[in-house]
Design a protein around this motif. Structure first.
Motif, PDB file in Angstrom:
ATOM      1  N   ALA A 143     -22.465   3.812 -30.736  1.00 54.41           N
ATOM      2  CA  ALA A 143     -22.561   5.077 -31.675  1.00 54.41           C
ATOM      3  C   ALA A 143     -21.941   6.620 -31.089  1.00 54.41           C
ATOM      4  N   LYS A 144     -23.964   6.382 -30.741  1.00 52.83           N
ATOM      5  CA  LYS A 144     -24.015   8.197 -30.240  1.00 52.83           C
ATOM      6  C   LYS A 144     -23.643   8.503 -29.078  1.00 52.83           C
ATOM      7  N   TYR A 145     -23.619   7.354 -27.927  1.00 53.65           N
ATOM      8  CA  TYR A 145     -23.142   7.479 -26.435  1.00 53.65           C
ATOM      9  C   TYR A 145     -22.377   8.309 -25.950  1.00 53.65           C
TER      10      TYR A 145
ATOM     11  N   GLY B  47      -7.330  13.581 -17.968  1.00 55.12           N
ATOM     12  CA  GLY B  47      -8.242  13.401 -16.503  1.00 55.12           C
ATOM     13  C   GLY B  47     -10.052  13.307 -17.951  1.00 55.12           C
ATOM     14  N   LEU B  48     -10.537  14.111 -18.714  1.00 53.33           N
ATOM     15  CA  LEU B  48     -11.729  14.236 -19.261  1.00 53.33           C
ATOM     16  C   LEU B  48     -11.583  12.917 -19.986  1.00 53.33           C
ATOM     17  N   ALA B  49     -10.682  12.995 -21.145  1.00 54.52           N
ATOM     18  CA  ALA B  49     -10.281  11.543 -21.574  1.00 54.52           C
ATOM     19  C   ALA B  49     -10.266  10.593 -21.059  1.00 54.52           C
ATOM     20  N   ALA B  50      -9.123   9.703 -20.146  1.00 58.45           N
ATOM     21  CA  ALA B  50      -9.267   8.846 -19.432  1.00 58.45           C
ATOM     22  C   ALA B  50     -10.379   8.246 -18.708  1.00 58.45           C
ATOM     23  N   GLY B  51     -11.861   9.188 -18.656  1.00 60.71           N
ATOM     24  CA  GLY B  51     -12.584   8.436 -18.056  1.00 60.71           C
ATOM     25  C   GLY B  51     -13.515   7.815 -19.453  1.00 60.71           C
ATOM     26  N   ILE B  52     -13.297   9.205 -20.264  1.00 64.89           N
ATOM     27  CA  ILE B  52     -14.274   8.093 -21.470  1.00 64.89           C
ATOM     28  C   ILE B  52     -14.087   6.559 -22.088  1.00 64.89           C
ATOM     29  N   VAL B  53     -12.161   6.575 -21.717  1.00 60.25           N
ATOM     30  CA  VAL B  53     -11.626   5.298 -22.040  1.00 60.25           C
ATOM     31  C   VAL B  53     -12.318   4.593 -21.325  1.00 60.25           C
ATOM     32  N   PHE B  54     -11.915   4.652 -20.266  1.00 60.30           N
ATOM     33  CA  PHE B  54     -12.157   3.937 -18.931  1.00 60.30           C
ATOM     34  C   PHE B  54     -14.278   3.107 -18.733  1.00 60.30           C
TER      35      PHE B  54
ATOM     36  N   LEU C 154     -15.848   3.501 -21.601  1.00 60.01           N
ATOM     37  CA  LEU C 154     -16.179   2.738 -23.011  1.00 60.01           C
ATOM     38  C   LEU C 154     -15.516   1.263 -22.271  1.00 60.01           C
ATOM     39  N   SER C 155     -14.267   0.791 -21.473  1.00 56.10           N
ATOM     40  CA  SER C 155     -14.014  -0.192 -21.042  1.00 56.10           C
ATOM     41  C   SER C 155     -15.068  -1.406 -20.774  1.00 56.10           C
TER      42      SER C 155
ATOM     43  N   ARG D 158     -22.437  -7.963 -21.622  1.00 55.90           N
ATOM     44  CA  ARG D 158     -24.422  -7.387 -21.442  1.00 55.90           C
ATOM     45  C   ARG D 158     -24.302  -5.594 -20.760  1.00 55.90           C
ATOM     46  N   ILE D 159     -23.350  -5.255 -20.687  1.00 55.72           N
ATOM     47  CA  ILE D 159     -23.511  -3.397 -20.704  1.00 55.72           C
ATOM     48  C   ILE D 159     -23.279  -3.259 -21.700  1.00 55.72           C
ATOM     49  N   ARG D 160     -24.785  -2.235 -21.929  1.00 51.44           N
ATOM     50  CA  ARG D 160     -24.941  -1.511 -23.282  1.00 51.44           C
ATOM     51  C   ARG D 160     -24.722   0.217 -22.311  1.00 51.44           C
ATOM     52  N   MET D 161     -23.272   0.568 -23.221  1.00 51.50           N
ATOM     53  CA  MET D 161     -23.502   2.045 -22.912  1.00 51.50           C
ATOM     54  C   MET D 161     -24.543   3.038 -23.600  1.00 51.50           C
ATOM     55  N   GLY D 162     -25.023   3.538 -22.974  1.00 57.60           N
ATOM     56  CA  GLY D 162     -26.225   4.365 -22.809  1.00 57.60           C
ATOM     57  C   GLY D 162     -27.675   4.061 -23.580  1.00 57.60           C
ATOM     58  N   GLY D 163     -27.563   2.489 -23.114  1.00 59.08           N
ATOM     59  CA  GLY D 163     -28.767   1.917 -23.698  1.00 59.08           C
ATOM     60  C   GLY D 163     -30.962   2.699 -22.749  1.00 59.08           C
ATOM     61  N   ASN D 164     -31.315   1.430 -23.331  1.00 61.76           N
ATOM     62  CA  ASN D 164     -31.701   2.067 -23.166  1.00 61.76           C
ATOM     63  C   ASN D 164     -32.938   0.485 -21.484  1.00 61.76           C
ATOM     64  N   LYS D 165     -32.383   1.158 -20.303  1.00 63.10           N
ATOM     65  CA  LYS D 165     -33.309   0.310 -19.034  1.00 63.10           C
ATOM     66  C   LYS D 165     -34.628  -0.235 -18.832  1.00 63.10           C
ATOM     67  N   THR D 166     -34.484  -0.721 -20.353  1.00 65.97           N
ATOM     68  CA  THR D 166     -36.192  -1.383 -20.773  1.00 65.97           C
ATOM     69  C   THR D 166     -35.827  -3.317 -20.764  1.00 65.97           C
TER      70      THR D 166
END
Length: 322
Positions: free
Chosen positions: A2-4, A294-301, A303-304, A311-319
């Motif tokens: 949600a933060k991302y 264009g900008l809204a499509a970038g966000i939607v894709f 998040l996809s 396994r992919i977590r948007m905006g997560g820590n790389k630890t």
């Protein structure tokens, strides 16, 4: 997550504000913001110029513009295209159905065909199916869309008389006559994205099919078709999402030329007319329309990615968790 999402939305709004500010200042530097009528201004034009502060400093004009946009969704009035002094919002909304109609049809055609033929080329690599698809890819990637739009219009529409040369006017979008007249512009918009998707899917899926886990899936009893659909295709979609975004944006922007060729009364044709006829209010609104998409499509894709590969977590820590 949600933060991302909130961060991306905030960055999108900031980008929109910066771009809108730059567009407004550059447009106000151009001459003839509102053309004079027979050497002077009639009462309606004078009232409009007064309401929008054309005789005041640019910073004051921009404040009035922002107030009207965010409080009344008022982007100004048409001056050289459409009905004289017609609200820009009303005029653009009347042009949206034709653009959405053509773009959605082309998207529904290009995405499935690109994926299907890309998979066929990967599965039958170095066979005649793959060679035939490679010829198609090379031709339609190398040639601009307006070139085969003219060829389709001339050969299929004029010489063979199989389809109308221009889009039929009307509002019954799903009638047989309307769909028939939309064949040529939809094909013109679809060929390029189909070829691009086939090339990328073939390359990505070919690499995935030779992975070790695919061999393991086959040894566990899965057929080649089951292993391809359940494992290879799903994993191949993750790096292909940016290409789908690019194809989506190219279809929307490329329709400006296609709409002009096939006389489609949509946003793309309106955008070109606003430039040619110096209708700056319509130009401003159309520019923000394309930029927002264009900008809204970038966000939607973006998040996809998380939905395709958990396994992919948007905006997560790389630890690494041990």
């Amino acid at each position: 997550m949600a933060k991302y999402v909130l961060k991306r939305i905030a960055l999108m709004l900031l980008s929109l504000f910066i771009i809108m500010t730059m567009l407004f200042v550059l447009i106000r530097l151009l001459p003839n913001q509102v053309e004079a009528v027979q050497g002077g201004y009639d009462k309606a034009v004078k009232d409009m110029r007064e309401a929008w502060g054309y005789n005041k400093p640019v910073i004051v004009q921009y404040g009035i513009f922002l107030r009207n946009v965010f409080t009344k969704w008022d982007w100004g009035f048409c001056t050289t295209i459409g009905t004289y002094l017609q609200p820009v919002t009303t005029y653009i909304i009347s042009k949206l159905p034709a653009t959405v109609y053509i773009n959605v049809l082309s998207l529904f055609i290009s995405l499935p065909l690109g994926i299907i033929f890309g998979m066929v080329a990967a599965v039958y690599k170095n066979r005649w199916q793959d060679h035939a698809i490679q010829v198609f890819i090379m031709f339609f990637i190398s040639v601009p869309s307006f070139v085969y739009a003219f060829l389709l219009q001339y050969i299929v529409g004029y010489k063979l008389n199989l389809c109308p040369l221009v889009l039929k006017s009307g509002t019954d979008w799903f009638s047989g006559a309307m769909l028939h007249s939309a064949i040529l512009p939809v094909l013109s918009l679809s060929f390029g994205p189909i070829a691009g998707q086939m090339r990328l899917i073939r390359a990505e899926l070919t690499e995935t099919l030779t992975s070790d886990y695919m061999l393991l899936a086959r040894t566990k009893g899965l057929t080649k078709r089951q292993a391809t659909m359940r494992h290879a295709f799903r994993n191949s979609l993750v790096p292909l999402m940016p290409s789908f975004l690019a194809d989506f944006i190219s279809i929307i922007s490329g329709s400006m030329i296609i709409e002009q060729i096939f006389a489609i009364p949509g946003i793309g044709k309106t955008y070109l007319l606003s430039i040619q006829n110096k209708d700056y209010s319509v130009f401003m609104a159309c520019s923000m329309f394309y930029i927002t998409i264009g900008l809204a499509a970038g966000i939607v894709f973006d998040l996809s990615y998380g939905f395709i590969d958990p396994r992919i977590r948007m905006g997560g820590n790389k630890t690494n968790e041990l």
